[in-house]
Design a protein around this motif. Structure first.
Motif, short mmCIF file in Angstrom:
data_model
loop_
_atom_site.label_atom_id
_atom_site.label_comp_id
_atom_site.label_asym_id
_atom_site.label_seq_id
_atom_site.Cartn_x
_atom_site.Cartn_y
_atom_site.Cartn_z
N THR A 150 0.84 -1.19 0.00
CA THR A 150 0.00 0.00 0.00
C THR A 150 0.88 1.25 0.00
N PRO A 151 0.36 2.38 -0.53
CA PRO A 151 1.18 3.59 -0.60
C PRO A 151 1.77 4.02 0.74
N GLU A 152 1.07 3.72 1.85
CA GLU A 152 1.58 4.09 3.16
C GLU A 152 2.66 3.13 3.65
N GLY A 153 2.82 2.00 2.96
CA GLY A 153 3.82 1.02 3.36
C GLY A 153 3.43 0.18 4.55
N THR A 154 2.13 0.09 4.84
CA THR A 154 1.69 -0.61 6.04
C THR A 154 1.10 -1.99 5.79
N HIS A 155 0.67 -2.26 4.56
CA HIS A 155 -0.01 -3.52 4.28
C HIS A 155 0.42 -4.06 2.92
N LEU A 156 0.30 -5.39 2.79
CA LEU A 156 0.42 -6.06 1.50
C LEU A 156 -0.98 -6.41 1.02
N VAL A 157 -1.28 -6.07 -0.22
CA VAL A 157 -2.55 -6.43 -0.84
C VAL A 157 -2.26 -7.48 -1.90
N ILE A 158 -3.02 -8.57 -1.87
CA ILE A 158 -2.70 -9.75 -2.67
C ILE A 158 -3.94 -10.21 -3.42
N THR A 159 -3.75 -10.66 -4.67
CA THR A 159 -4.86 -11.25 -5.42
C THR A 159 -4.77 -12.77 -5.35
N ARG A 165 -10.36 -13.31 -5.51
CA ARG A 165 -10.63 -12.57 -4.27
C ARG A 165 -9.39 -11.77 -3.92
N MET A 166 -9.49 -10.96 -2.88
CA MET A 166 -8.39 -10.11 -2.45
C MET A 166 -8.09 -10.38 -0.99
N MET A 167 -6.80 -10.40 -0.67
CA MET A 167 -6.34 -10.62 0.70
C MET A 167 -5.46 -9.44 1.12
N VAL A 168 -5.35 -9.24 2.43
CA VAL A 168 -4.50 -8.18 2.95
C VAL A 168 -3.71 -8.71 4.14
N VAL A 169 -2.43 -8.31 4.22
CA VAL A 169 -1.53 -8.72 5.29
C VAL A 169 -0.92 -7.47 5.90
N ALA A 170 -0.97 -7.37 7.22
CA ALA A 170 -0.34 -6.24 7.92
C ALA A 170 1.17 -6.47 7.97
N ILE A 171 1.96 -5.53 7.47
CA ILE A 171 3.41 -5.71 7.42
C ILE A 171 4.02 -5.76 8.82
N ASP A 172 3.49 -4.97 9.75
CA ASP A 172 4.05 -4.98 11.11
C ASP A 172 3.52 -6.14 11.95
N ASN A 173 2.55 -6.90 11.42
CA ASN A 173 2.02 -8.06 12.13
C ASN A 173 1.51 -9.07 11.10
N PRO A 174 2.41 -9.81 10.45
CA PRO A 174 2.01 -10.68 9.33
C PRO A 174 1.13 -11.85 9.73
N GLN A 175 0.90 -12.03 11.03
CA GLN A 175 -0.09 -13.03 11.43
C GLN A 175 -1.51 -12.56 11.13
N GLN A 176 -1.66 -11.27 10.90
CA GLN A 176 -2.97 -10.73 10.55
C GLN A 176 -3.17 -10.81 9.04
N VAL A 177 -3.80 -11.89 8.60
CA VAL A 177 -4.12 -12.12 7.19
C VAL A 177 -5.63 -12.16 7.07
N HIS A 178 -6.19 -11.30 6.22
CA HIS A 178 -7.64 -11.19 6.13
C HIS A 178 -8.09 -11.15 4.68
N LYS A 179 -9.25 -11.72 4.43
CA LYS A 179 -9.91 -11.54 3.15
C LYS A 179 -10.54 -10.16 3.12
N ILE A 180 -10.33 -9.42 2.02
CA ILE A 180 -10.90 -8.08 1.89
C ILE A 180 -12.38 -8.21 1.54
N ASP A 181 -13.21 -7.52 2.28
CA ASP A 181 -14.65 -7.51 2.03
C ASP A 181 -14.92 -6.53 0.88
#
Length: 279
Positions: A150-159, A165-181
């Protein structure tokens, strides 16, 4: 702007003449009738199924990763094509990124066959599993594909390719993996899955074989986003997406054609017509 249509054409009244034109009266009809934007470049035979594409703004050089040969092709500003990295059988090249790294000289890589995201530390020259989650892989389809910071450098957005579907991962906490609603248009195409991915400012674009998805986050953590799907000329099936200046360009990797062993269309790099978003 596109070439004007002949007088009396059923689409003429609904076809805009440039990027500042207002929205058309009948978007569905105009999309079907509008002539495609001319390709920026038609590749020679050296580009065998350019599944991915990226542009290096420093050298104004374009690179493609080629599905059939595994070569990384280099396209110079004046149009000369050379092999930058030769392919090595049995490997194929699916993704390329030119100098597009996170701020700490780290690159992130997806894995189609395993529920992993890898971290490449280019300074330490190490590779490690950065994120691992069962939701990154769907056993009934094809796994993860495109990835962007992401432009802020805080998350990875994945297809995820199929089902898309789309997924998102927090860079500072990669255990947080979520499907984007996702809200808005259906994030789906019959002809293939979600492929190349690119941010333009805070808006994310995802290319399908004959559609371009425009995603706008509705929260700062990219847990929710709104989707607008736009029809695009497919040229046999778009797959790669890059930004050259302020314009998106797409490569027609023709993934389905390759997998089915059919004769491909000419391989091109096509500029996206921004006026299509007004429909």
């Amino acid at each position: 702007p596109p070439s004007p249509l002949p007088p009396g054409s059923p689409c003429a009244a609904n076809t805009p003449t440039g990027p500042t034109s207002p929205a058309v009266t009948n978007p569905a009809t105009a999309t079907a009738c509008r002539p495609p934007s001319p390709p920026l470049h038609t590749f020679k035979d050296a580009a065998q199924f350019p599944e991915s594409v990226d542009h290096d703004p420093v050298t104004d050089t374009i690179f493609t990763g080629n599905l059939k040969t595994g070569d990384v092709l280099q396209l110079a500003p004046l149009g000369q094509e050379t092999i930058f990295v030769p392919g090595q059988a049995p490997f194929i090249t699916l993704g390329v990124r030119a100098d597009a790294l996170h701020h700490d000289a780290v690159a992130y890589v997806t894995d189609r066959e395993n529920p992993n995201v890898y971290k490449l530390d280019l300074m330490a020259k190490t590779v490690s599993i950065f994120a691992q989650d069962d939701d990154l892989l769907d056993s009934s389809g094809v796994g993860t594909n495109g990835i962007a910071v992401t432009p802020e450098g805080t998350h990875l957005v994945i297809t995820n390719y199929l089902p898309s579907r789309m997924m998102v991962v927090a860079i500072d906490n990669p255990q947080q993996v979520h499907k984007i609603d996702l809200d808005g248009d259906l994030f789906h195409e019959v002809l293939g899955g979600a492929d190349g991915i690119r941010f333009v400012d805070n808006t994310l674009y995802v290319v399908f074989p004959s559609k371009l998805a425009r995603l706008s986050a509705t929260d700062s953590s990219w847990r929710e986003a709104r989707v607008q799907m736009t029809n695009i000329p497919d040229n046999g099936g778009m797959s790669g997406l890059t930004l050259i200046g302020r314009d998106l360009h797409m490569s027609n990797g023709q993934v389905a054609t390759y997998l089915l062993g059919r004769d491909p269309n000419p391989f091109v790099l096509q500029r996206f017509d921004w006026s299509l978003l007004n429909r």
